[in-house]
Enzyme design. Structure first.
Site, PDB file in Angstrom:
ATOM      1  N   ASP A 166      -6.330   1.812  -2.797  1.00 54.40           N
ATOM      2  CA  ASP A 166      -7.544   1.646  -1.999  1.00 54.40           C
ATOM      3  C   ASP A 166      -7.870   2.932  -1.238  1.00 54.40           C
ATOM      4  OD1 ASP A 166      -5.570   1.541  -0.048  1.00 54.40           O
ATOM      5  OD2 ASP A 166      -6.327  -0.281   0.917  1.00 54.40           O
ATOM      6  N   SER A 170       0.819  -1.206   0.000  1.00 56.15           N
ATOM      7  CA  SER A 170       0.000   0.000   0.000  1.00 56.15           C
ATOM      8  C   SER A 170       0.859   1.265   0.000  1.00 56.15           C
ATOM      9  CB  SER A 170      -0.950  -0.045   1.198  1.00 56.15           C
ATOM     10  OG  SER A 170      -1.889   0.989   1.160  1.00 56.15           O
ATOM     11  N   ASP A 186      -2.880   6.029  -3.076  1.00 56.09           N
ATOM     12  CA  ASP A 186      -1.676   5.414  -2.519  1.00 56.09           C
ATOM     13  C   ASP A 186      -1.231   4.298  -3.458  1.00 56.09           C
ATOM     14  OD1 ASP A 186      -3.847   3.811  -1.985  1.00 56.09           O
ATOM     15  OD2 ASP A 186      -3.137   3.161  -0.028  1.00 56.09           O
TER      16      ASP A 186
END
Length: 461
Positions: free
Chosen positions: A259, A118, A255
């Protein structure tokens, strides 16, 4: 950051829980090794098989990743583990986490696997498992997988080994899915999109262009090493400068795995997840789509979110920090909209997880539908000054039980009263204790946060 737990061939020390709030993460090839990735895939396949998830059919998994260089060997290891356990695999390639979740459901797969860390730095990577339907695996299944790492299994042979093939059409399927969630055209909007050199680098600009926006892409040239480097939602100042430079109506930042979505208005000011959640809540309430006139947020959301929505008759249900807990509360209460200040926005009518690409489209659609600038829409939330201190290198497991910390925490809450808020919490993915303080003035918030951070450092360091 080190992965916890024990796996065959990895030499990792055992600690209480291998899976964090967002899967297994660590520095790729040091903590998160190919051996561990393979073991996790094999164990996940067998645990699900023994739970009856594959009963009566040939099991299928989909595997997607972000552009990190380490994702290539980790993908190979996961695919090998699944196929050796008798699971057919579709390799999706580089796609956002929400795209993998969507395709897990759309393709009726038994398991989805996301390889991403992420917003974390490039050397990190992670493995996250998704159950049938595209939701994250429950904690008890994750713990069963961790407990059975490296165990001997009966290996299928012949026609029972898994088959592997690439599935590049997944990208277009996801783009069409996102576009189908809105019939609002974006013609006339000029938008800067920062994809953090991550998984949305192709998808997000494509979606917004198809919807009619003029798109200025930045941070959309991943090379395997530049993910989150000076770009994306954790480096929002890059987008702020670009929006001002380009004279854009708005900016969208994702990011590394997309998400999340944060936004920037035409003046270059940040519109955070709380404000985005509130903007969408009012839109959905107006359309009669906001179930129970309620949204779900976390304890880290600004007090201004609750106050702003209350003025419109909308309630806020609070959860622990982490989009998985937001999702759990949404499913339990029958709510359709929830999110985090960090930009995870979950719309259960359309997705099973936070979806930054979908959020960007919906937010810009609200701008286009109302004809109002983003700064005007965002005024629904008057953010109280909020100060966050990350205390690193401490024993986060004792933050809730240390008597001196608890005494200082009670004193701080008494000092701020109803005009502020204090929160201490251990990070789910890092050796960090987060100190969050909201107050009527920035000076008050800074003073209280600094005092609490000092006590945490002294007591837990």
């Amino acid at each position: 950051m080190a992965v916890s737990g024990t796996a065959a061939g990895t030499g990792l020390a055992s600690t209480p829980r291998l899976f964090g709030t967002d899967g297994v993460r660590g520095i790729a090839n040091r903590d998160l090794t190919a051996e561990l990735a393979l073991d996790l895939a094999v164990a996940a396949a067998h645990v699900l098989a023994q739970a009856g998830a594959f009963e009566g059919h040939r099991p299928l998994a989909v595997v997607g990743r972000d552009p990190r260089a380490s994702g290539e060997f980790l993908e190979a290891a996961v695919v090998a583990g699944l196929a050796s356990a008798g699971v057919d695999v579709l390799r999706l390639g580089v796609l956002p986490t929400p795209a993998v979740a969507y395709l897990t459901a759309a393709l009726d797969a038994d398991l989805g696997v996301v390889l991403s860390a992420s917003h974390n730095p490039m050397p990190d990577n992670g493995i996250k498992f998704l159950a049938r339907g595209g939701h994250k695996l429950p904690d008890d299944i994750e713990d069963a997988v961790a407990a059975r790492l490296g165990e001997p299994w009966t290996r299928p042979v012949g026609r029972f080994v898994g088959r592997v093939r690439d599935y590049p059409e997944g990208l277009d399927q996801y783009v069409e899915h996102v576009l189908a969630t809105s019939d609002q055209r974006l013609d006339g909007l000029r938008v800067v999109v920062d994809c953090a050199h991550g998984a949305a680098s192709v998808v997000s600009p494509a979606v917004l262009r198809r919807a009619g926006a003029t798109v200025v892409p930045i941070g959309c040239e991943p090379d395997g090493y530049n993910i989150n480097d000076g770009h994306g939602s954790t480096n929002i100042e890059t987008l702020q400068a670009a929006v001002r430079r380009e004279g854009a109506d708005a900016g969208i930042a994702h990011d590394g795995d997309a998400d999340r979505c944060l936004a920037v208005d035409a003046a270059g000011d940040v519109v955070d997840g709380d404000q985005i959640l509130a903007i969408l809540a009012l839109a959905w309430q107006e359309a009669g789509r906001l179930a129970h006139d309620t949204v779900v947020a976390t304890v880290m959301s600004n007090l201004g979110l609750k106050l702003g929505l209350a003025a419109h008759g909308i309630s806020v249900v609070e959860t622990a920090v982490g989009d998985r807990y937001v999702l759990e509360a949404m499913r339990a209460g029958g709510y359709v909209l929830g999110g985090e200040q960090s930009g995870h926005i979950i719309m259960l009518d359309y997705a099973t997880t936070g979806d930054g690409v979908l959020t960007g489209l919906q937010l810009l659609g609200r701008m286009a539908a109302t004809g109002r600038p983003l700064a005007d829409l965002a005024r629904v939330v008057r953010r109280l000054p909020q100060v966050l201190r990350n205390v690193t290198g401490v024993d986060k497991t004792r933050v809730d039980t240390d008597p001196v910390i608890n005494k200082e925490l009670a004193a701080a809450r008494g000092e701020l009263g109803d005009g502020g808020r204090v929160l201490l919490r251990a990070s789910g993915t890092e050796p960090v204790v987060r100190v969050m303080v909201e107050a009527e003035t920035e000076a008050d918030a800074e003073r209280v946060a600094e005092r609490l951070a000092r006590v945490v450092r002294e007591r837990l360091g």
